[in-house]
Design a protein around this motif. Structure first.
Motif, short mmCIF file in Angstrom:
data_model
loop_
_atom_site.label_atom_id
_atom_site.label_comp_id
_atom_site.label_asym_id
_atom_site.label_seq_id
_atom_site.Cartn_x
_atom_site.Cartn_y
_atom_site.Cartn_z
N ASP A 18 3.11 -13.18 1.32
CA ASP A 18 2.21 -12.03 1.38
C ASP A 18 2.93 -10.72 1.67
N GLY A 19 4.19 -10.78 2.11
CA GLY A 19 4.90 -9.55 2.41
C GLY A 19 5.98 -9.78 3.45
N SER A 69 3.75 -5.28 1.68
CA SER A 69 3.53 -6.22 0.59
C SER A 69 3.91 -5.58 -0.75
N LYS A 70 4.09 -6.42 -1.77
CA LYS A 70 4.49 -5.89 -3.07
C LYS A 70 3.30 -5.32 -3.84
N TYR A 74 -1.99 -8.67 -2.26
CA TYR A 74 -1.23 -9.47 -1.30
C TYR A 74 -1.38 -8.91 0.11
N LEU A 75 -1.46 -7.60 0.23
CA LEU A 75 -1.62 -6.99 1.54
C LEU A 75 -2.91 -7.45 2.20
N ALA A 78 -2.70 -10.95 3.44
CA ALA A 78 -2.03 -10.97 4.74
C ALA A 78 -3.00 -10.56 5.84
N THR A 120 0.12 -0.58 0.27
CA THR A 120 0.99 -1.75 0.37
C THR A 120 1.57 -1.93 1.78
#
Length: 252
Positions: A18-19, A69-70, A74-75, A78, A120
């Motif tokens: 997730d990061g 995160s990318k 994904y952020l 997380a 992000t």
């Protein structure tokens, strides 16, 4: 050494799917000792107070961190993981990378606070409370028998509490001894039905069930840090058995 901090097995530092997780600032409440507490008993006809036992308050821990995160999805994955990590408590908090690996059991002390400075990047704070203020490290086992005492020790900096399992046959019970103190068990020990003596709960268990009575005298001595002691088991009448003591390196 690389720092690795986990809560309920999930890393709060280092890269994940997730990061990249990072601690911000101090690990508040972890390296400090918790506040001492005692019941004040004033000397009504003298100066000051009577000497009373000193214990410790709960350990209050605050973890401040950041996740990069990318992408935005994904952020938020997380963030969802993070919000659920403390759960309803009873989670293991582990710190590696600052001397010996140490852990404690924590409950949520407040909400997990999350902010999103960018699409992000996430910053967060997790307030935790360890009801048991001690920290623990490696565990080790020591086995004594009727004919063979054993040297016991631990590498923490505070007194450790033993946990003992006894198996064998001693119809008249037995006596466990260390540090000049003894626990005298009068409950018969029967093959196939081991006893557990829990020095923390100050209870005797047989086959996993608590036993009412079963003890004539009991001095539940802890094991001091930094020195070796001798642990022994002796029959009150006859019989043979093995007593296995488990100790954790214990820190305050």
């Amino acid at each position: 050494m690389v720092e690795m901090i986990t809560l309920d097995g999930y890393p709060l530092t280092g890269p994940t799917r997730d990061g990249v997780w990072k601690r911000l600032g101090e690990l508040e409440g972890w390296f400090d000792s918790p506040d001492p507490k005692r019941i004040n008993a004033p000397r009504t006809r003298g100066d000051g107070n009577f000497q009373t036992e000193i214990n410790y308050e709960s350990r209050l821990i605050t973890f401040n961190g950041r996740v990069v995160s990318k992408n935005h999805d994904y952020l938020h994955e997380a963030a969802g993981i993070l919000a659920a990590l403390p759960g309803r408590g009873g989670k293991q908090f582990v710190v590696d990378g600052h001397g010996p690996v140490q852990w404690t059991t924590v409950d949520p002390r407040g909400k997990v606070a999350i902010t999103f400075p960018t699409d992000t990047r996430m910053e967060f704070q997790i307030p935790l409370e360890a009801i048991d203020p001690f920290k623990y490290g490696e565990w080790r086992k020591f086995s004594a028998s009727v004919s063979s005492d054993v040297a016991i020790f631990h590498r923490g900096n505070a007194d450790a509490i033993p946990y003992v399992v006894v198996s064998g046959s001693m119809p008249g019970g037995y006596t466990l001894s260390h540090a000049g103190s003894s626990v005298v068990v009068t409950e018969p020990l029967v093959s196939g039905s081991p006893h557990t003596v829990d020095y923390r709960k100050r209870r005797l268990y047989k086959g996993g069930a608590p036993v009412r009575g079963g003890l004539s005298t009991a001095s539940y001595a802890r094991v001091e840090p930094g020195q070796r002691d001798t642990f022994s088991i002796t029959p009150n009448t006859t019989g043979t058995a093995t007593a296995t003591m488990t100790l954790y390196d214990t820190y305050i």
